[in-house]
Design a protein around this motif. Structure first.
Motif, mmCIF file in Angstrom:
data_model
loop_
_atom_site.group_PDB
_atom_site.id
_atom_site.type_symbol
_atom_site.label_atom_id
_atom_site.label_comp_id
_atom_site.label_asym_id
_atom_site.label_seq_id
_atom_site.Cartn_x
_atom_site.Cartn_y
_atom_site.Cartn_z
ATOM 1 N N GLN A 101 0.888 -1.341 -0.121
ATOM 2 C CA GLN A 101 -0.041 -0.139 -0.012
ATOM 3 C C GLN A 101 0.768 1.113 0.059
ATOM 4 O O GLN A 101 1.654 1.557 1.037
ATOM 5 N N LEU A 102 0.696 2.189 -1.203
ATOM 6 C CA LEU A 102 1.579 3.354 -1.062
ATOM 7 C C LEU A 102 0.861 4.365 -1.743
ATOM 8 O O LEU A 102 0.029 4.121 -2.410
ATOM 9 N N GLY A 103 1.434 5.660 -1.617
ATOM 10 C CA GLY A 103 0.818 6.669 -2.135
ATOM 11 C C GLY A 103 1.915 7.199 -2.989
ATOM 12 O O GLY A 103 3.063 7.075 -2.867
ATOM 13 N N ALA A 104 1.618 7.778 -4.245
ATOM 14 C CA ALA A 104 2.451 8.504 -5.363
ATOM 15 C C ALA A 104 1.974 9.717 -5.862
ATOM 16 O O ALA A 104 0.794 9.788 -6.155
ATOM 17 N N SER A 105 2.958 10.638 -5.682
ATOM 18 C CA SER A 105 2.533 11.842 -6.378
ATOM 19 C C SER A 105 2.107 11.958 -7.944
ATOM 20 O O SER A 105 2.247 10.833 -8.409
ATOM 21 N N LEU A 106 1.626 12.999 -8.505
ATOM 22 C CA LEU A 106 1.116 12.735 -9.676
ATOM 23 C C LEU A 106 2.043 12.106 -10.965
ATOM 24 O O LEU A 106 1.582 11.142 -11.756
ATOM 25 N N THR A 107 3.063 12.813 -11.114
ATOM 26 C CA THR A 107 3.924 12.282 -12.087
ATOM 27 C C THR A 107 4.509 10.800 -11.789
ATOM 28 O O THR A 107 4.573 10.035 -12.818
ATOM 29 N N MET A 108 4.766 10.587 -10.473
ATOM 30 C CA MET A 108 5.129 9.367 -10.283
ATOM 31 C C MET A 108 3.888 8.219 -10.547
ATOM 32 O O MET A 108 4.039 7.186 -11.176
ATOM 33 N N GLY A 109 2.746 8.527 -9.820
ATOM 34 C CA GLY A 109 1.617 7.716 -10.124
ATOM 35 C C GLY A 109 1.073 7.576 -11.128
ATOM 36 O O GLY A 109 0.626 6.458 -11.769
ATOM 37 N N GLU A 110 1.127 8.660 -12.296
ATOM 38 C CA GLU A 110 0.608 8.460 -13.609
ATOM 39 C C GLU A 110 1.420 7.977 -14.531
ATOM 40 O O GLU A 110 1.226 7.173 -15.719
ATOM 41 N N TYR A 111 2.973 8.178 -14.604
ATOM 42 C CA TYR A 111 3.830 7.969 -15.615
ATOM 43 C C TYR A 111 4.833 6.900 -15.415
ATOM 44 O O TYR A 111 5.309 6.322 -16.483
ATOM 45 N N ILE A 112 5.401 6.997 -14.131
ATOM 46 C CA ILE A 112 6.556 6.583 -13.849
ATOM 47 C C ILE A 112 6.376 4.866 -13.240
ATOM 48 O O ILE A 112 6.790 3.852 -13.695
ATOM 49 N N LEU A 113 5.388 4.971 -12.131
ATOM 50 C CA LEU A 113 5.035 3.677 -11.471
ATOM 51 C C LEU A 113 4.593 2.731 -12.433
ATOM 52 O O LEU A 113 4.714 1.407 -12.302
ATOM 53 N N PRO A 114 3.593 2.955 -13.122
ATOM 54 C CA PRO A 114 2.831 2.031 -13.913
ATOM 55 C C PRO A 114 3.830 1.281 -14.643
ATOM 56 O O PRO A 114 3.544 -0.073 -14.906
ATOM 57 N N ARG A 115 4.900 1.884 -15.359
ATOM 58 C CA ARG A 115 5.932 1.167 -16.008
ATOM 59 C C ARG A 115 6.862 0.273 -15.267
ATOM 60 O O ARG A 115 7.429 -0.629 -15.727
ATOM 61 N N LEU A 116 6.777 0.553 -13.944
ATOM 62 C CA LEU A 116 7.764 -0.104 -13.112
ATOM 63 C C LEU A 116 7.132 -1.219 -12.134
ATOM 64 O O LEU A 116 7.822 -2.334 -11.958
ATOM 65 N N LEU A 117 5.589 -1.511 -12.160
ATOM 66 C CA LEU A 117 4.831 -2.206 -11.291
ATOM 67 C C LEU A 117 4.707 -3.508 -12.107
ATOM 68 O O LEU A 117 4.672 -4.529 -11.409
ATOM 69 N N GLY A 118 4.922 -3.511 -13.467
ATOM 70 C CA GLY A 118 4.937 -4.725 -14.158
ATOM 71 C C GLY A 118 6.236 -5.748 -13.957
ATOM 72 O O GLY A 118 5.965 -6.735 -13.697
ATOM 73 N N PRO A 119 7.286 -5.187 -14.092
ATOM 74 C CA PRO A 119 8.504 -5.826 -13.838
ATOM 75 C C PRO A 119 8.503 -6.287 -12.363
ATOM 76 O O PRO A 119 9.180 -7.356 -11.959
ATOM 77 N N PHE A 120 8.081 -5.369 -11.422
ATOM 78 C CA PHE A 120 8.065 -5.886 -10.047
ATOM 79 C C PHE A 120 7.109 -6.966 -9.785
ATOM 80 O O PHE A 120 7.565 -7.635 -9.116
ATOM 81 N N SER A 121 6.173 -6.760 -10.316
ATOM 82 C CA SER A 121 5.122 -8.130 -10.091
ATOM 83 C C SER A 121 5.537 -9.132 -10.982
ATOM 84 O O SER A 121 5.437 -10.334 -10.238
ATOM 85 N N LYS A 122 6.312 -9.192 -11.915
ATOM 86 C CA LYS A 122 6.953 -10.661 -12.224
ATOM 87 C C LYS A 122 7.907 -11.123 -11.114
ATOM 88 O O LYS A 122 8.111 -12.414 -11.111
#
Length: 303
Positions: free
Chosen positions: A96-117
Motif C-alpha cells: 500500500q503506497l501513495g504516489a504523487s502525480l507524475t510518479m503515479g501516472e507515468y513512472i510507477l505503472p511502467r515499473l509495477l509490471g517488472p516488479f510483479s514478475k
C-alpha cells in the motif's frame, strides 16, 4: 527471559514519540500492550527507563544510555530486511503506497509490471495524490509509505531519494523550435508557456533552477497554469503553448511524433523522487522489497 528486538523497538518508539499513547498509535498496538512491553524490558534490566508523571514521560539516565543501542537495533533490522528482500521472491503480502502525480501516472505503472514478475504474490494498492495528502496519510498510518517529487522536512519522517528524473522542454511537432535539437533558455521566452500550477513539484524544480541560474522567471510568457501533466500535454498538443515536463511523461507522444523534446543548452532541470515513511515504522517486507527494487541502477530500461 531473553532480551528481544520487539521490546527495544517499542522502547525506542515511546522515547521518540514522548508518549505511550502516541507510540501505541504508531505501532498499531494498544497502550496497555506498549506499557507492558516497556515494563518487561525494565524488569529484564532491573532498572527504570522512564520517569512517568500524569503530564509527560522523560528518559532516565539508564534510558538515555539505552537509546543509541535501541536505535542501532532498529537500523540493523531495516538493513537486514533490505539485504534479504532480493532473495525472498515468493513472499506474500499487500503493498500500500501513495504516489504523487507524475510518479503515479507515468513512472510507477511502467515499473509495477517488472516488479510483479519478480514478486508475483504481492498485490499492489496505489493512491495517486498530491504530496501534502500523501504526508497526511503516512502520518496517520493509512499508508505504509509514499513516493513524492520533493524531499519532506518533517521530524517524524524518513526521506530517501530513490529515482532520478529530468524535466525537458516539450514542443509540438509543428512548432518552430521543433526544427532545432537544442536551444538556449532565452530563445524560448518569446513563446507562450503552459505550466503546472504553483506549488507543484514540477513547477518548484523549474523555478528553483531558474533562480539559481539568475534567469528571471517573470520573463516567461505563462498563458496557462494547469493542475495535471495530462492537461498540459493536451494543451501543448492543441498548440496553445510549449512546456517543461518530465521526459518520462511524454514518451508516448514523442514516439507517435506529436511532440519533440528539445535540449536546453544552458540549463538542466534535474530532480529526484523520494520515498517517505515514518522513522518509528518498520516497513512490511512487501514495502521493503519494493524499495529494494527501486534502488536498482538499471530501471531506465523500463522507463
Amino acid at each position: 527471559m531473553a532480551l528481544n528486538f520487539h521490546q527495544l523497538h517499542i522502547f525506542y518508539t515511546v522515547a521518540e514519540k514522548g508518549s505511550f499513547s502516541y507510540a501505541a498509535q504508531a505501532l498499531h498496538m494498544t497502550q496497555p500492550a506498549v506499557t507492558m512491553q516497556v515494563q518487561a524490558l525494565e524488569d529484564y534490566f532491573g532498572i527504570k527507563l522512564f520517569h512517568r508523571s500524569t503530564k509527560r514521560i522523560e528518559l532516565t539516565e539508564s534510558g538515555r544510555t539505552l537509546i543509541p543501542y535501541a536505535k542501532q537495533s532498529v537500523d540493523l533490522i531495516r538493513e537486514t530486511e533490505i539485504a534479504m528482500s532480493k532473495f525472498t521472491k515468493m513472499i506474500e503480502g499487500r503493498l500500500q503506497l501513495g504516489a504523487s502525480l507524475t510518479m503515479g501516472e507515468y513512472i510507477l505503472p511502467r515499473l509495477l509490471g517488472p516488479f510483479s514478475k519478480d514478486y508475483p504474490n504481492i498485490s499492489v494498492s496505489m493512491k495517486v495524490m498530491n504530496t501534502a495528502q500523501i504526508l497526511d496519510e503516512v502520518l496517520s498510518h493509512q499508508l505504509n509509505f509514499g513516493l513524492v517529487e520533493a524531499p519532506i522536512h518533517h521530524p517524524d519522517m524518513y526521506t530517501e531519494a530513490v529515482l532520478s528524473d529530468e524535466l525537458k522542454l516539450i514542443v509540438p511537432a509543428d512548432h518552430p523550435l521543433a526544427l532545432m535539437d537544442s536551444v538556449r533558455m532565452e530563445d524560448t521566452l518569446e513563446y507562450p508557456f503552459v505550466l503546472r500550477e504553483q506549488g507543484s513539484g514540477t513547477r518548484r524544480v523549474m523555478e528553483e533552477e531558474l533562480t539559481r541560474r539568475h534567469i528571471d522567471f517573470s520573463s516567461m510568457k505563462i498563458i496557462m497554469e494547469l493542475g495535471s501533466t495530462g492537461a498540459i500535454k493536451s494543451a501543448v498538443e492543441a498548440g496553445l503553448g510549449i512546456s517543461i515536463l518530465s521526459q518520462t511523461s511524454v514518451k508516448h507522444e514523442v514516439t507517435l511524433g506529436l511532440f519533440k523534446i528539445i535540449t536546453l543548452e544552458d540549463i538542466a532541470f534535474k530532480r529526484s523522487f523520494y520515498a517517505i515513511y515514518l522513522n518509528s515504522t518498520l516497513l512490511p517486507i512487501s514495502a521493503v522489497s519494493f524499495m529494494t527494487f527501486l534502488r536498482q541502477d538499471n530501471l531506465s530500461r523500463w522507463l
